[in-house]
Design a protein around this motif. Structure first.
Motif, PDB file in Angstrom:
ATOM      1  N   UNK A 212       1.281  22.586 -12.001  1.00 24.60           N
ATOM      2  CA  UNK A 212       0.910  23.336 -10.814  1.00 24.60           C
ATOM      3  C   UNK A 212       2.158  23.585  -9.976  1.00 24.60           C
ATOM      4  N   UNK A 213       2.146  24.658  -9.199  1.00 29.93           N
ATOM      5  CA  UNK A 213       3.290  25.013  -8.373  1.00 29.93           C
ATOM      6  C   UNK A 213       2.908  24.901  -6.901  1.00 29.93           C
ATOM      7  N   UNK A 214       3.749  24.200  -6.138  1.00 30.68           N
ATOM      8  CA  UNK A 214       3.588  24.096  -4.686  1.00 30.68           C
ATOM      9  C   UNK A 214       4.819  24.708  -4.032  1.00 30.68           C
ATOM     10  N   UNK A 215       4.612  25.699  -3.170  1.00 34.18           N
ATOM     11  CA  UNK A 215       5.717  26.277  -2.398  1.00 34.18           C
ATOM     12  C   UNK A 215       5.667  25.675  -1.001  1.00 34.18           C
ATOM     13  N   UNK A 216       6.772  25.052  -0.599  1.00 32.91           N
ATOM     14  CA  UNK A 216       6.810  24.374   0.696  1.00 32.91           C
ATOM     15  C   UNK A 216       7.740  25.110   1.657  1.00 32.91           C
ATOM     16  N   UNK A 217       7.676  24.719   2.921  1.00 35.07           N
ATOM     17  CA  UNK A 217       8.571  25.292   3.923  1.00 35.07           C
ATOM     18  C   UNK A 217       8.157  26.662   4.415  1.00 35.07           C
ATOM     19  N   UNK A 218       6.873  26.990   4.343  1.00 33.24           N
ATOM     20  CA  UNK A 218       6.393  28.299   4.791  1.00 33.24           C
ATOM     21  C   UNK A 218       6.251  28.269   6.312  1.00 33.24           C
ATOM     22  N   UNK A 219       7.014  29.131   6.987  1.00 27.72           N
ATOM     23  CA  UNK A 219       7.046  29.078   8.451  1.00 27.72           C
ATOM     24  C   UNK A 219       6.628  30.370   9.132  1.00 27.72           C
ATOM     25  N   UNK A 220       6.608  31.481   8.408  1.00 30.03           N
ATOM     26  CA  UNK A 220       6.281  32.773   9.021  1.00 30.03           C
ATOM     27  C   UNK A 220       5.237  33.493   8.176  1.00 30.03           C
ATOM     28  N   UNK A 221       4.503  34.451   8.784  1.00 26.07           N
ATOM     29  CA  UNK A 221       3.544  35.240   8.006  1.00 26.07           C
ATOM     30  C   UNK A 221       4.197  35.979   6.840  1.00 26.07           C
ATOM     31  N   UNK A 222       5.424  36.469   7.034  1.00 22.71           N
ATOM     32  CA  UNK A 222       6.112  37.170   5.941  1.00 22.71           C
ATOM     33  C   UNK A 222       6.362  36.229   4.764  1.00 22.71           C
ATOM     34  N   UNK A 223       6.776  34.993   5.051  1.00 22.71           N
ATOM     35  CA  UNK A 223       6.977  34.021   3.976  1.00 22.71           C
ATOM     36  C   UNK A 223       5.658  33.655   3.321  1.00 22.71           C
ATOM     37  N   UNK A 224       4.593  33.602   4.105  1.00 24.15           N
ATOM     38  CA  UNK A 224       3.274  33.309   3.535  1.00 24.15           C
ATOM     39  C   UNK A 224       2.855  34.401   2.564  1.00 24.15           C
ATOM     40  N   UNK A 225       3.105  35.656   2.915  1.00 20.15           N
ATOM     41  CA  UNK A 225       2.740  36.760   2.013  1.00 20.15           C
ATOM     42  C   UNK A 225       3.512  36.680   0.710  1.00 20.15           C
ATOM     43  N   UNK A 226       4.803  36.331   0.803  1.00 21.06           N
ATOM     44  CA  UNK A 226       5.611  36.204  -0.412  1.00 21.06           C
ATOM     45  C   UNK A 226       5.082  35.067  -1.274  1.00 21.06           C
ATOM     46  N   UNK A 227       4.789  33.921  -0.655  1.00 18.72           N
ATOM     47  CA  UNK A 227       4.294  32.761  -1.400  1.00 18.72           C
ATOM     48  C   UNK A 227       2.947  33.047  -2.038  1.00 18.72           C
ATOM     49  N   UNK A 228       2.048  33.681  -1.308  1.00 14.41           N
ATOM     50  CA  UNK A 228       0.727  33.993  -1.848  1.00 14.41           C
ATOM     51  C   UNK A 228       0.826  35.001  -2.986  1.00 14.41           C
ATOM     52  N   UNK A 229       1.754  35.944  -2.890  1.00 11.40           N
ATOM     53  CA  UNK A 229       1.914  36.951  -3.940  1.00 11.40           C
ATOM     54  C   UNK A 229       2.401  36.352  -5.251  1.00 11.40           C
ATOM     55  N   UNK A 230       3.071  35.197  -5.193  1.00  8.13           N
ATOM     56  CA  UNK A 230       3.532  34.561  -6.434  1.00  8.13           C
ATOM     57  C   UNK A 230       2.390  33.929  -7.217  1.00  8.13           C
ATOM     58  N   UNK A 231       1.217  33.768  -6.571  1.00 13.58           N
ATOM     59  CA  UNK A 231       0.060  33.076  -7.143  1.00 13.58           C
ATOM     60  C   UNK A 231       0.333  31.582  -7.336  1.00 13.58           C
ATOM     61  N   UNK A 232       1.173  31.025  -6.452  1.00 13.89           N
ATOM     62  CA  UNK A 232       1.385  29.573  -6.459  1.00 13.89           C
ATOM     63  C   UNK A 232       0.061  28.864  -6.199  1.00 13.89           C
ATOM     64  N   UNK A 233      -0.079  27.674  -6.755  1.00 15.79           N
ATOM     65  CA  UNK A 233      -1.345  26.944  -6.676  1.00 15.79           C
ATOM     66  C   UNK A 233      -1.551  26.261  -5.336  1.00 15.79           C
ATOM     67  N   UNK A 234      -0.445  25.819  -4.701  1.00 20.97           N
ATOM     68  CA  UNK A 234      -0.529  25.043  -3.471  1.00 20.97           C
ATOM     69  C   UNK A 234       0.523  25.535  -2.483  1.00 20.97           C
ATOM     70  N   UNK A 235       0.209  25.448  -1.181  1.00 18.23           N
ATOM     71  CA  UNK A 235       1.110  25.924  -0.140  1.00 18.23           C
ATOM     72  C   UNK A 235       1.227  24.884   0.964  1.00 18.23           C
ATOM     73  N   UNK A 236       2.423  24.812   1.557  1.00 19.30           N
ATOM     74  CA  UNK A 236       2.690  23.832   2.608  1.00 19.30           C
ATOM     75  C   UNK A 236       3.736  24.399   3.553  1.00 19.30           C
ATOM     76  N   UNK A 237       3.589  24.143   4.847  1.00 21.80           N
ATOM     77  CA  UNK A 237       4.598  24.604   5.791  1.00 21.80           C
ATOM     78  C   UNK A 237       4.098  24.571   7.219  1.00 21.80           C
ATOM     79  N   UNK A 238       5.028  24.705   8.154  1.00 15.79           N
ATOM     80  CA  UNK A 238       4.690  24.656   9.579  1.00 15.79           C
ATOM     81  C   UNK A 238       3.669  25.723   9.963  1.00 15.79           C
TER      82      UNK A 238
END
Length: 418
Positions: A212-238
């Motif tokens: 599974x892939x977790x993208x961490x350090x998501x701090x802005x809506x733009x970064x969230x869109x990039x992370x979600x577009x990758x289809x990562x399984x898990x997300x974490x950030x401020x």
């Protein structure tokens, strides 16, 4: 009152000299699954205070290293985190950071973890041990620790992947359940379209390898869109939740996360509509070019309108053997930016090994779209559209090269066919 101000400055300047002087507590940062649209884990983080002032984690670990107490500090924090976590009994994963020192004595370290789990009523499968695969020179000890931890039921995550000497060979040896992508890759992806493509490919490759892939350090809506577009399984950030104590009265975390997901879906729908309009217009122009070629027009004339479309670079024709017939009809008729490129003059070249040629012959009634690759004429990432046509009584393959990075910041996903 100057003497009080001086006293406060002096007090703020005091730093701890021993670990025993520091008061430790736990903070927990939420981890979400976009697929399930809910919180699925917490990463436990150490917080230290001395004389009512915060002490940074690097300072704490520096004191522990100086006192040769890294392993004992690790055990102390693990027990603290488990106790605080179990007190509120969330049905989620607990992510624990494991220092390299802990991995040196696998049996002893895991015996402590197992006892801590039992004392708090936690099952090892609920605990995810985060290790940094580049943090130790003794890879054999690290492998021993991970294999023994897995046998005892603990889950394994690799932290900070993508920095330093991270490599897939060690990942395949460690077989982690989760790989945490370092924030630096996300920041680079936000700044550079090519880095975004590499991040997408990295996430896809890791998932295909069985983690599974977790993208961490998501701090802005733009970064969230990039992370979600990758289809990562898990997300974490401020953006989704800062580290905090458990059980503190506050809004349900899923509600805030749900709002971010809804915003992403709206943004994606707008992009999808724009992308769809572009692809429909591209298809119409390409069909017009096919009809022009079938009616006997030369390549330049038939492709005139098509070459005005954004992203379209050149058109060319192949015979049934994949040999290029004549030169290129190009958006840039004079290659002033290339002083010498022997690969650009491609008349007579054989392209029968290319996917776009084979696809056209196998699916003659479709406009086929190949996967991105680096095209030889300009060494730029390219997508080629191909279609079979009949010209002068002979079957030919009409090909159109596009530069996908020139379209919608490189975020246009081409379908298999238009």
């Amino acid at each position: 009152m100057p003497h009080i101000a001086s006293f406060n400055r002096a007090r703020r300047g005091r730093r701890p000299h021993r670990l025993a002087d520091i008061e430790f507590s736990s903070a927990f940062q939420p981890i979400f699954s976009p697929t399930h649209q809910r919180l699925v884990g917490y990463e436990a983080l150490m917080r230290g205070r001395y004389d009512e002032q915060p002490v940074s984690p690097p300072e704490v670990f520096k004191l522990a290293e100086k006192a040769d107490a890294l392993a004992s500090l690790d055990r102390q924090l693990q027990s603290l985190h488990m106790r605080q976590f179990a007190r509120h009994a969330p049905s989620t994963w607990l992510f624990l950071n494991i220092t390299p020192t802990t991995c040196i004595q696998p049996a002893q370290a895991l015996a402590h973890l197992d006892r801590a789990c039992q004392s708090q009523g936690l099952h090892p499968e609920q605990v995810v041990l985060e290790v940094v695969e580049t943090a130790t020179d003794d890879q054999a000890r690290l492998l021993d620790f991970i294999h023994l931890a897995r046998e005892q039921g603990f889950q394994i995550a690799i932290d900070d992947f993508g920095v330093g000497d991270s490599n897939f060979e060690r990942v395949w040896q460690l077989e982690p359940l989760i790989i945490k992508i370092d924030r630096s890759l996300l920041v680079n992806a936000e700044a550079h379209p090519r880095a975004r493509q590499l991040l997408n490919g990295l996430v896809s490759m890791i998932r295909e390898s069985g983690s599974l892939v977790l993208i961490e350090g998501i701090e802005t809506p733009a970064q969230a869109r990039i992370a979600l577009a990758t289809e990562a399984d898990l997300l974490q950030g401020f953006l989704f939740g800062r580290p905090d104590v458990l059980g503190k009265p506050r809004n349900v975390p899923e509600l805030d996360f749900g709002r971010h997901l809804a915003s992403y879906r709206q943004h994606s729908q707008r992009n999808s509509d724009q992308h769809g309009d572009y692809l429909r217009q591209l298809r119409e122009s390409l069909l017009d070019a096919c009809h022009g070629l079938t009616d006997g027009h030369d390549l330049e004339t038939a492709c005139g309108k098509l070459l005005t479309r954004d992203g379209v670079q050149r058109c060319f024709l192949l015979d049934q053997a994949g040999i290029q017939q004549g030169g290129l009809a190009s958006k840039n008729h004079v290659r002033r930016d290339v002083y010498f490129n022997p690969l650009y003059q491609s008349s007579g070249a054989r392209w029968s090994h290319r996917d776009y040629f084979r696809q056209a012959l196998e699916r003659p009634h479709r406009i086929n779209v190949c996967r991105p690759y680096v095209a030889l004429p300009d060494a730029v990432r390219t997508v080629t559209l191909s279609a079979c046509i009949t010209r002068g009584g002979n079957t030919q393959v009409f090909c159109v090269d596009l530069h996908p990075d020139a379209l919608f910041d490189g975020q246009l996903d081409f379908p298999d066919s238009l």
